[in-house]
Structures are given as structure tokens and as C-alpha cells.
Enzyme design. Structure first.
Site, PDB file in Angstrom:
ATOM      1  N   TYR A  19       0.819  -1.150   0.022  1.00 18.40           N
ATOM      2  CA  TYR A  19       0.079  -0.073   0.040  1.00 18.40           C
ATOM      3  C   TYR A  19       1.008   1.191  -0.071  1.00 18.40           C
ATOM      4  O   TYR A  19       0.457   2.268  -0.342  1.00 18.40           O
ATOM      5  CB  TYR A  19      -0.899   0.104   1.227  1.00 18.40           C
ATOM      6  CG  TYR A  19      -2.157  -0.964   1.145  1.00 18.40           C
ATOM      7  CD1 TYR A  19      -2.255  -1.821  -0.079  1.00 18.40           C
ATOM      8  CD2 TYR A  19      -2.793  -1.235   2.093  1.00 18.40           C
ATOM      9  CE1 TYR A  19      -3.238  -2.754  -0.015  1.00 18.40           C
ATOM     10  CE2 TYR A  19      -4.074  -2.005   2.169  1.00 18.40           C
ATOM     11  CZ  TYR A  19      -3.930  -2.821   1.092  1.00 18.40           C
ATOM     12  OH  TYR A  19      -5.113  -3.984   1.024  1.00 18.40           O
TER      13      TYR A  19
ATOM     14  N   ASP B 114      -3.763 -17.931   1.104  1.00 19.47           N
ATOM     15  CA  ASP B 114      -4.709 -18.476   0.473  1.00 19.47           C
ATOM     16  C   ASP B 114      -5.453 -19.521   1.200  1.00 19.47           C
ATOM     17  O   ASP B 114      -6.797 -19.525   1.376  1.00 19.47           O
ATOM     18  CB  ASP B 114      -4.694 -18.997  -0.982  1.00 19.47           C
ATOM     19  CG  ASP B 114      -3.345 -19.691  -1.088  1.00 19.47           C
ATOM     20  OD1 ASP B 114      -2.495 -19.714  -0.221  1.00 19.47           O
ATOM     21  OD2 ASP B 114      -2.958 -20.569  -2.070  1.00 19.47           O
TER      22      ASP B 114
ATOM     23  N   ASP C 265      -5.611  -6.625   5.577  1.00 15.34           N
ATOM     24  CA  ASP C 265      -6.644  -5.901   5.328  1.00 15.34           C
ATOM     25  C   ASP C 265      -7.822  -6.806   5.086  1.00 15.34           C
ATOM     26  O   ASP C 265      -8.926  -6.651   5.477  1.00 15.34           O
ATOM     27  CB  ASP C 265      -6.422  -5.018   4.269  1.00 15.34           C
ATOM     28  CG  ASP C 265      -7.301  -4.065   3.743  1.00 15.34           C
ATOM     29  OD1 ASP C 265      -8.376  -3.867   4.524  1.00 15.34           O
ATOM     30  OD2 ASP C 265      -7.278  -3.304   2.670  1.00 15.34           O
TER      31      ASP C 265
ATOM     32  N   LYS D  89       2.817 -15.546   1.789  1.00 18.21           N
ATOM     33  CA  LYS D  89       3.008 -15.930   0.496  1.00 18.21           C
ATOM     34  C   LYS D  89       4.235 -16.566   0.015  1.00 18.21           C
ATOM     35  O   LYS D  89       4.679 -16.203  -0.805  1.00 18.21           O
ATOM     36  CB  LYS D  89       2.141 -15.275  -0.514  1.00 18.21           C
ATOM     37  CG  LYS D  89       1.406 -15.750  -1.764  1.00 18.21           C
ATOM     38  CD  LYS D  89       0.388 -16.819  -1.641  1.00 18.21           C
ATOM     39  CE  LYS D  89       0.310 -17.485  -3.034  1.00 18.21           C
ATOM     40  NZ  LYS D  89      -0.683 -18.669  -3.082  1.00 18.21           N
TER      41      LYS D  89
ATOM     42  N   ASP E 251     -11.108  -8.504   7.725  1.00 18.78           N
ATOM     43  CA  ASP E 251     -12.515  -8.181   7.223  1.00 18.78           C
ATOM     44  C   ASP E 251     -13.332  -9.523   7.185  1.00 18.78           C
ATOM     45  O   ASP E 251     -14.416  -9.600   7.686  1.00 18.78           O
ATOM     46  CB  ASP E 251     -12.675  -7.380   5.928  1.00 18.78           C
ATOM     47  CG  ASP E 251     -12.739  -5.917   5.913  1.00 18.78           C
ATOM     48  OD1 ASP E 251     -12.281  -5.279   6.964  1.00 18.78           O
ATOM     49  OD2 ASP E 251     -13.443  -5.421   4.937  1.00 18.78           O
TER      50      ASP E 251
END
Ligand code: NAD
Length: 358
Positions: free
Chosen positions: A141, A224, A248, A192, A252
Site C-alpha cells: 500500500y 490462500d 486488510d 505467500k 474483514d
């Protein structure tokens, strides 16, 4: 020493829910001698309307001078036509950057009284208590270079950079390990590492940092798989630590396991333990001004403030117990109402929690 708390109500339901959290802080000050001083300032759309800037200099100055910040929410349709550089959300980003808040803590707790609120079967989620520790100021980000550029052949190319220094990884892992020591002592680091070198480093540094925490059981999971496991068997997790983007998304997902956005608090901490505390939900313009917003996420954010910045774990426990007591008594705002309970408004819940502390 007196601790300074900056109160930033913000927009939409922000002022309504923050008022209830302030009642709880006041009850702790009166009833338990909590040594705090509260001051209020403008942020978000309210600040744009008043002074034309979502994060006035005075607000940032007060935030820097305080020990903790309690924020309601920012944003709403009124300010959506504005340029992205001056929208209410800029106020939030400016506070995070200005205070160096690199660690975002998002618990996903499902109170047994609300097990029906989840879209998952009650036996999968009842008693769920996960904490996601998300890196908040680095990663893709913020990485440079970034942008959309025109290539020599005239085609457009979008570009973002995933980049972490090892010190950034180490400090967020340390936060996760320290918190896990006060919980179930299990940390799952999500990466990852099979595809992204940056997260291969993440995994290495997580392992190195864990050496100073021999009691912690550290595991690793690809993002994943973590997304899948969170809905398959969420109770396997205690603390999850991960980078900005994965955090992020996963936080959620985890919050939705509980089905009640109005119940979930969050904390963002810097190196010195200063924190900004806020509900995970937004300003809910659809119900603003009606006195029906659920203030419990904000009140539970106060509990996090007591635990992580004010060093008052016993008072944090009391606030959480008072919230459970109010749920046990069957008081519900409409978002968590189910038949057999009593449908009440924002202030009734806040008063009940404050009274339960008395
Ligand atoms: P939202 O979280 O505000 O609302 C989503 C839904 O949940 C709505 O139906 C709302 O009524 C309900 N809801 C949220 N909080 C509730 C509460 N405490 N009690 C009862 N119901 C509640 O998300 P949105 O509608 O996507 O966004 C609205 C505005 O909030 C936008 O301007 C957005 O940019 C902003 N926003 C701000 C923050 C923040 O300040 N941290 C976070 C997310 C969204």
C-alpha cells in the site's frame, strides 16, 4: 500521571457512539479513579465543513500530545464528490501516518449470546476469539515505485511494489508475540512465501523473532489457505500476524464470521504504545441521527485502550464483563436484535454498560 485521551467523534453515527464510550470512560474515572483527561477535536467530514481540512493541524497536534485517541468514524455521501486528496478518509490516513501507528489489532470475538448473528453454523463460531495483528504502515500500500504509466508501445501498465525492511517485520511480529503471551500463546504468521520473496523474508524474520519467545507456538500459513481455514475451522486460530494487504482482507473476513459489525473494536499502536482506538465499522450514514447505532464496538475499543495503552487490564476486563452483562440482560440495538430480546437505542445500551460498571 494523568493520561490524556483525545476524542474524535467524526461523522455519521460517530458522535452518537462516541458519546456512549465517553460515558463509560467517565464512569471509570468517577467509580474507579481512572486518572484521565478528555479533550475533543475535529476530524473527517466534520472538520472539512468547519475548517476545510479533514485533519486540521490542531487535531494532529492534540493527537500527538495525547496518550490515546478514541475515534468514531469518518466519511459519508456528503463528501464523496470531493477530490480523493481532501476526502474525510484522508484524516484517518494522516492520523495513522502522523502517529506512526504500524500495528493494527483487530479482534474477532463472537459472544455466545449472538451466535445466531453469524452466517456460519453456531458450533463453528460460538466462542470464537481471534486476534489479527496487521502491519499498517508498510508493504504494497505504500511501496515505491507505484502508479500507472505508459509503456513505449503505448500500452498502460499499473505498478505497485511490495517491500518490507526486516525491522518493519520484526517489530510487528514482536507485537503479535507479546500479545499472544497474554492470550493463548499461539501465533500463526500468514504469508505467500511460495511465490513472493518479500514474504519469504517475512517468514524468516518471524522465525528469528520467535526465538526470544520460547513459550510461543509459531506456525505459518499461506494466505490462500488462511482465507479458507478462517471459514472452515476459525477456532483453530489464536493470534494471526500478517502484512498490510493480507491483513486488510483477512481481518474483514474474520470480522464477518461474527456477523455483527457493530460489536467489533480495533486498536492501532505505535512503537511507544500510544494508540488510536476505533470501531471497525464506518459512519453508517443510513442510520445516522436515529439513535439506533450499536455503541458496543466503540465501548469495546475503550476496553482495548485500557489494556494496551493505559495499562489497566483489570478495568478492561470490567468493561468487557459489563458488555456481556448487558447482552445477558437481553438489551439489543436493532443490528443485533433477535426475538425474545428487548430492542433499545444507542443511549440505553451506553447507560446500561456505565451502570453495570458502577
Ligand atoms: P459502514 O460500516 O458505515 O456500514 C455498513 C452497514 O453496517 C450499514 O448498513 C450500517 O448501518 C451498518 N452499521 C455499521 N456500524 C453500525 C453500528 N455501530 N450499529 C448498527 N449498524 C451499523 O460501511 P459503509 O456503509 O460502507 O460506509 C459508510 C461510510 O463510512 C463511507 O463514507 C465510508 O467511507 C466510511 N467508512 C469509514 C470507516 C472509518 O471511519 N474507519 C471505515 C469504513 C467505512
Amino acid at each position: 500521571m494523568t493520561k490524556k485521551i483525545l476524542i474524535l467523534p467524526g461523522d455519521g453515527i460517530g458522535p452518537e457512539i462516541v458519546a456512549e464510550a465517553v460515558k463509560v470512560l467517565a464512569a471509570l474515572r468517577e467509580g474507579y479513579g481512572l486518572d484521565i483527561e478528555m479533550e475533543e477535536a475535529l476530524v473527517g467530514g466534520a472538520a472539512i465543513d468547519a475548517v476545510g481540512n479533514p485533519l486540521p493541524e490542531e487535531t494532529l497536534r492534540l493527537a500527538r500530545a495525547s496518550d490515546a485517541v478514541l475515534l468514531g468514524a469518518v466519511g459519508g455521501p456528503k463528501w464523496e464528490p470531493l477530490d480523493i486528496s481532501v476526502r474525510p478518509e484522508k484524516g484517518l490516513l494522516g492520523l495513522r501516518a502522523g502517529l506512526g501507528l504500524f500495528a493494527n489489532l483487530r479482534p474477532a470475538i463472537l459472544y455466545p449470546q449472538l451466535a445466531d448473528a453469524s452466517t456460519l453454523r453456531p458450533e463453528v463460531v460460538s466462542g470464537l476469539d481471534i486476534l489479527i495483528v496487521r502491519e499498517l504502515t508498510g508493504g504494497i500500500y505504500f511501496g515505491q515505485p507505484r502508479g500507472i504509466r505508459i509503456l513505449d508501445d503505448g500500452e498502460r501498465q499499473g505498478l505497485n511494489t511490495l517491500v518490507y525492511r526486516e525491522s518493519e517485520i520484526r517489530r510487528i511480529c514482536r507485537v503479535a508475540f507479546e500479545i499472544a503471551m497474554k492470550r493463548g500463546k499461539r501465533v500463526c504468521s500468514v504469508d505467500k512465501a511460495n511465490v513472493l520473496e518479500c514474504t519469504e523474508l517475512w517468514r524468516q524474520v518471524a522465525v528469528e523473532t520467535a526465538q526470544a519467545f520460547p513459550e510461543i507456538e509459531l506456525s505459518h500459513m499461506y494466505v490462500d489457505n488462511a482465507a479458507m481455514q478462517l471459514v472452515r475451522r476459525p477456532k483453530q486460530f489464536d493470534v494471526i500476524v500478517t502484512d498490510n494487504m493480507f491483513g486488510d482482507i483477512l481481518s474483514d473476513e474474520a470480522s464477518m464470521l461474527t456477523g455483527s459489525i457493530g460489536m467489533l473494536p480495533s486498536a492501532s499502536l505505535n512503537e511507544t504504545g500510544k494508540g488510536m482506538y476505533e470501531p471497525i465499522h464506518g459512519s453508517a450514514p443510513d442510520i445516522a441521527g436515529q439513535g439506533i447505532a450499536n455503541p458496543l464496538a466503540t465501548i469495546l475499543s475503550v476496553a482495548m485502550m485500557l489494556r494496551y495503552t493505559l495499562d489497566q487490564p483489570a478495568l478492561a476486563d470490567r468493561v468487557e464483563a459489563a458488555v456481556r452483562g448487558v447482552l445477558d440482560a437481553g438489551l439489543r440495538t436493532p443490528d443485533i436484535y433477535s426475538p425474545g430480546n428487548q430492542r433499545v437505542g444507542t443511549a440505553v445500551i451506553g447507560d446500561a454498560v456505565a451502570r453495570a460498571l458502577g
